[in-house]
Motif scaffolding. Structure first.
Motif, PDB file in Angstrom:
ATOM      1  N   VAL A  70       1.019  -1.182   0.126  1.00 33.11           N
ATOM      2  CA  VAL A  70      -0.021   0.119  -0.112  1.00 33.11           C
ATOM      3  C   VAL A  70       0.732   1.248   0.055  1.00 33.11           C
ATOM      4  O   VAL A  70       0.432   2.265  -0.018  1.00 33.11           O
ATOM      5  CB  VAL A  70      -0.842   0.135   1.247  1.00 33.11           C
ATOM      6  N   LEU A  71       2.424   1.110   0.220  1.00 28.38           N
ATOM      7  CA  LEU A  71       2.918   2.264   0.228  1.00 28.38           C
ATOM      8  C   LEU A  71       3.438   2.553  -1.363  1.00 28.38           C
ATOM      9  O   LEU A  71       4.069   3.797  -1.519  1.00 28.38           O
ATOM     10  CB  LEU A  71       4.357   2.293   1.055  1.00 28.38           C
ATOM     11  N   LEU A 123       5.084   0.136  13.116  1.00 27.53           N
ATOM     12  CA  LEU A 123       5.110   1.436  12.685  1.00 27.53           C
ATOM     13  C   LEU A 123       3.839   1.853  12.085  1.00 27.53           C
ATOM     14  O   LEU A 123       3.069   1.178  11.449  1.00 27.53           O
ATOM     15  CB  LEU A 123       6.240   1.472  11.546  1.00 27.53           C
ATOM     16  N   TYR A 124       3.706   3.236  12.383  1.00 26.01           N
ATOM     17  CA  TYR A 124       2.331   3.935  11.858  1.00 26.01           C
ATOM     18  C   TYR A 124       2.914   5.142  11.105  1.00 26.01           C
ATOM     19  O   TYR A 124       3.620   5.943  11.715  1.00 26.01           O
ATOM     20  CB  TYR A 124       1.757   4.319  13.180  1.00 26.01           C
ATOM     21  N   PHE A 125       2.315   5.141   9.893  1.00 25.11           N
ATOM     22  CA  PHE A 125       2.711   6.124   9.067  1.00 25.11           C
ATOM     23  C   PHE A 125       1.526   6.941   8.449  1.00 25.11           C
ATOM     24  O   PHE A 125       0.154   6.271   8.505  1.00 25.11           O
ATOM     25  CB  PHE A 125       2.922   5.575   7.521  1.00 25.11           C
ATOM     26  N   THR A 126       1.570   8.329   8.300  1.00 18.03           N
ATOM     27  CA  THR A 126       0.539   8.954   7.541  1.00 18.03           C
ATOM     28  C   THR A 126       1.112   9.059   5.956  1.00 18.03           C
ATOM     29  O   THR A 126       2.243   8.836   5.804  1.00 18.03           O
ATOM     30  CB  THR A 126       0.453  10.472   7.891  1.00 18.03           C
ATOM     31  N   LEU A 127       0.022   9.049   5.163  1.00 15.34           N
ATOM     32  CA  LEU A 127       0.567   8.895   3.717  1.00 15.34           C
ATOM     33  C   LEU A 127      -0.289  10.039   3.014  1.00 15.34           C
ATOM     34  O   LEU A 127      -1.281  10.694   3.327  1.00 15.34           O
ATOM     35  CB  LEU A 127      -0.204   7.839   3.233  1.00 15.34           C
ATOM     36  N   TYR A 128       0.552  10.210   1.963  1.00 14.22           N
ATOM     37  CA  TYR A 128       0.105  11.400   0.692  1.00 14.22           C
ATOM     38  C   TYR A 128       0.207  10.765  -0.550  1.00 14.22           C
ATOM     39  O   TYR A 128       1.337  10.266  -0.853  1.00 14.22           O
ATOM     40  CB  TYR A 128       0.948  12.788   0.834  1.00 14.22           C
ATOM     41  N   GLU A 129      -0.960  10.663  -1.276  1.00 15.01           N
ATOM     42  CA  GLU A 129      -0.857  10.087  -2.638  1.00 15.01           C
ATOM     43  C   GLU A 129      -0.252  11.258  -3.805  1.00 15.01           C
ATOM     44  O   GLU A 129      -1.167  11.990  -3.803  1.00 15.01           O
ATOM     45  CB  GLU A 129      -2.455   9.921  -3.167  1.00 15.01           C
ATOM     46  N   ILE A 189      -3.813   6.526   6.896  1.00 16.26           N
ATOM     47  CA  ILE A 189      -2.730   6.092   7.547  1.00 16.26           C
ATOM     48  C   ILE A 189      -2.360   4.168   7.260  1.00 16.26           C
ATOM     49  O   ILE A 189      -3.404   3.627   6.664  1.00 16.26           O
ATOM     50  CB  ILE A 189      -3.020   6.003   9.072  1.00 16.26           C
ATOM     51  N   ALA A 190      -1.118   4.160   7.451  1.00 15.23           N
ATOM     52  CA  ALA A 190      -0.949   2.571   7.415  1.00 15.23           C
ATOM     53  C   ALA A 190      -0.018   2.226   8.628  1.00 15.23           C
ATOM     54  O   ALA A 190       0.719   2.903   9.165  1.00 15.23           O
ATOM     55  CB  ALA A 190      -0.052   2.450   5.999  1.00 15.23           C
ATOM     56  N   ILE A 191      -0.256   0.751   8.877  1.00 14.76           N
ATOM     57  CA  ILE A 191       0.385   0.251  10.055  1.00 14.76           C
ATOM     58  C   ILE A 191       1.392  -0.922   9.332  1.00 14.76           C
ATOM     59  O   ILE A 191       1.008  -1.787   8.809  1.00 14.76           O
ATOM     60  CB  ILE A 191      -0.466  -0.359  11.084  1.00 14.76           C
ATOM     61  N   GLY A 241       6.364  -7.598   9.227  1.00 18.47           N
ATOM     62  CA  GLY A 241       6.301  -7.151   7.914  1.00 18.47           C
ATOM     63  C   GLY A 241       5.240  -6.662   6.943  1.00 18.47           C
ATOM     64  O   GLY A 241       5.166  -5.904   6.081  1.00 18.47           O
ATOM     65  N   THR A 242       3.975  -7.136   7.434  1.00 24.44           N
ATOM     66  CA  THR A 242       2.884  -6.945   6.703  1.00 24.44           C
ATOM     67  C   THR A 242       2.287  -5.488   6.900  1.00 24.44           C
ATOM     68  O   THR A 242       2.535  -4.768   7.892  1.00 24.44           O
ATOM     69  CB  THR A 242       1.730  -7.842   7.240  1.00 24.44           C
ATOM     70  N   ILE A 243       1.887  -5.090   5.889  1.00 29.59           N
ATOM     71  CA  ILE A 243       1.482  -3.382   6.001  1.00 29.59           C
ATOM     72  C   ILE A 243      -0.278  -3.316   5.657  1.00 29.59           C
ATOM     73  O   ILE A 243      -0.617  -3.914   4.705  1.00 29.59           O
ATOM     74  CB  ILE A 243       2.215  -2.627   4.941  1.00 29.59           C
TER      75      ILE A 243
END
Length: 489
Positions: free
Chosen positions: A356-357, A373-379, A394-396, A401-403
């Motif tokens: 998804v990244l 790990l916790y991320f915020t994302l920008y497309e 957001i993504a975890i 290793g799974t996202i």
């Protein structure tokens, strides 16, 4: 350094207003470097005679009988007389609007703004087209700066794009919410975009064109004093490091403050003149500076850099965010994709993955005790340039290793664009700030809560950034002042 802002952002700076999109429909075809809003001794505009050709062409292109209405467009005019439509008011995506956008983007007779005899690099102006009596006509609409500032200092109605989730907000009453603003304190301005908390537990804030520190009772002006600020000096980024040094990006320079004196860093020596983000890595003592020149690292008094010349897998030198995790891996988000450099120095680009990244820029990150790990994302490459609620969220990344990505479609996230994410070690939850829907609390078990100015004491739906103090209290930098959230005993 050219500052490309991917988030909604306004900063009132002296006699000028530096801004981003001002209308609800945002277009991504412009290079959105920092620019001023309708500034200049001589305002930006166009050749009147040539502009009438646009009006004539639009009138001959459509049958306007029985049609009425209007549209406002934000047009970015550069120093060479080229322009680009940045945002507009027509959420219906009407064919007439699309034709107007094409005409303005292709128009060659724009005139740049001039201040003190110097041409402004980029200026935003408003062009209004009205349809009346079967005729369409466009013209520049000048911005009333005083009215603009006054209207901006009012909280906007939260925009909740998730219509399926039922927000019960069962934990809201467990928190005490305190707000400091320009009416109930000596905070000089409610525009608090960036926040840092130093080792003495002082709160540092960028406020309008100023910098203040807060001891819990009083806001104290703490601006740099080694550069002549003249008519304009702004603070764009802010961080405090392990040695209690405060770092800021000021006008065209990086500065540091050791509580006694300020230091200005020569761009020719350190390689950068600004930063999109400054991040302290507490475990390694590194300070990351994310800029158009890659990732610049300061540690133990020495400067180094990671860029495409050194790391071929880096999608772009335009680094928006970077942070090191507990396994010594560096996660980097650029405006062309994200990568991870592992503990052995091997770079892995997510543009070459099926995760998804892919197609996303990491814009903030935090980590829990188990290494999740916790991320915020920008497309960054959106298929629909006018869509507001994009494929971000957001993504975890779990420690196996799974996202997994969380959006308004598969979770209780109220809006897919998030500014910041923090893991709360005391409550084992994550907090997410947004620029339209307020503050989000996610307990990592499927329960989502959404706090904003219509259901809580939080005074706004726009939250820029967040920090925890040593006691676990959450501080929010917002467009309506400083907010403290503490759990009731």
């Amino acid at each position: 350094m050219k500052r490309s802002l991917i988030l909604l952002s306004f900063a009132f700076l002296s006699s000028k207003i530096y801004s981003q999109n001002i209308f609800p429909v945002k277009l991504n075809n412009c290079k959105t470097e920092r620019f001023c809003l309708d500034c200049g001794d001589v305002k930006a505009g166009y050749d009147e005679k040539e502009f009438q050709i646009i009006n004539s062409r639009l009138n001959s292109s459509f049958n306007l009988k029985g049609v009425s209405g209007g549209i406002k467009l934000q047009v970015l005019v550069d120093s060479k007389g080229k322009a680009c439509v940045l945002s507009h008011t027509d959420q219906s995506n009407n064919i007439i609007t699309q034709k107007i956008i094409d005409e303005l983007n292709n128009f060659k007779s724009w005139k740049p703004a001039i201040t003190n005899g110097n041409v402004e690099e980029k200026t935003s102006i408003t062009v209004t087209f009205l349809i009346k009596d079967n005729t369409i006509k466009g013209q520049v609409e000048r911005v009333d700066m005083n009215a603009f500032k006054k209207s901006f200092d009012e909280p906007k109605k939260p925009e909740i794009f998730n219509k399926k989730y039922n927000y019960k907000n069962e934990n809201l009453n467990n928190y005490k919410i305190t707000v400091w603003n320009s009416k109930n304190s000596n905070l000089p301005n409610n525009m608090t975009d960036h926040i840092a908390i130093d080792r003495n537990e002082l709160i540092w804030l960028t406020v309008d064109e100023g910098l203040v520190k807060f001891d819990g009772n009083t806001f104290i002006n703490s601006e740099q004093n080694i550069t002549d600020k003249g008519k304009f000096f702004g603070y764009y980024e802010l961080e405090s490091d392990n040695n209690n040094i405060k770092w800021v990006h000021g006008k065209d320079n990086i500065y540091s403050f050791n509580d006694k004196e300020w230091t200005k860093y020569d761009p020719k020596v350190i390689g950068i003149d600004g930063a999109y983000e400054i991040i302290n890595n507490a475990k390694t003592g590194e300070v990351f500076f994310c800029s158009d020149e890659g990732l610049t690292i300061f540690k133990d008094g020495k400067w180094s850099n990671i860029n495409k010349d050194k790391v071929n897998a880096l999608p772009s030198n335009r680094v928006s965010f970077a942070k090191r995790d507990s396994k010594n891996r560096i996660w980097i988000g650029t405006f062309s994709g994200s990568i991870m450099i592992d503990e052995n120095g091997k770079a892995n680009s997510f543009e070459n993955s099926d995760t998804v990244l892919k197609g996303k820029c990491i814009t903030s990150m935090d980590e829990d005790e188990e290494g999740n790990l916790y991320f915020t994302l920008y497309e960054f490459n959106r298929p629909d340039k006018q869509k507001i609620n994009n494929n971000e969220g957001i993504a975890i990344r779990y420690n196996d290793g799974t996202i997994k990505q969380f959006t308004t479609e598969n979770s209780g996230l109220p809006f897919n664009h998030a500014n910041c994410i923090l893991y709360d070690k005391q409550e084992k939850v994550v907090w997410i700030s947004t620029d339209r829907a307020g503050l989000v609390r996610f307990d990592l078990k499927g329960n989502w809560e959404n706090y904003h100015n219509e259901n809580s004491q939080i005074p706004t739906s726009y939250i820029s950034s967040m920090k925890f103090d040593k006691n676990g209290n959450l501080y929010l930098a917002t467009r309506q002042g400083l907010v403290k959230i503490e759990r009731k005993q």
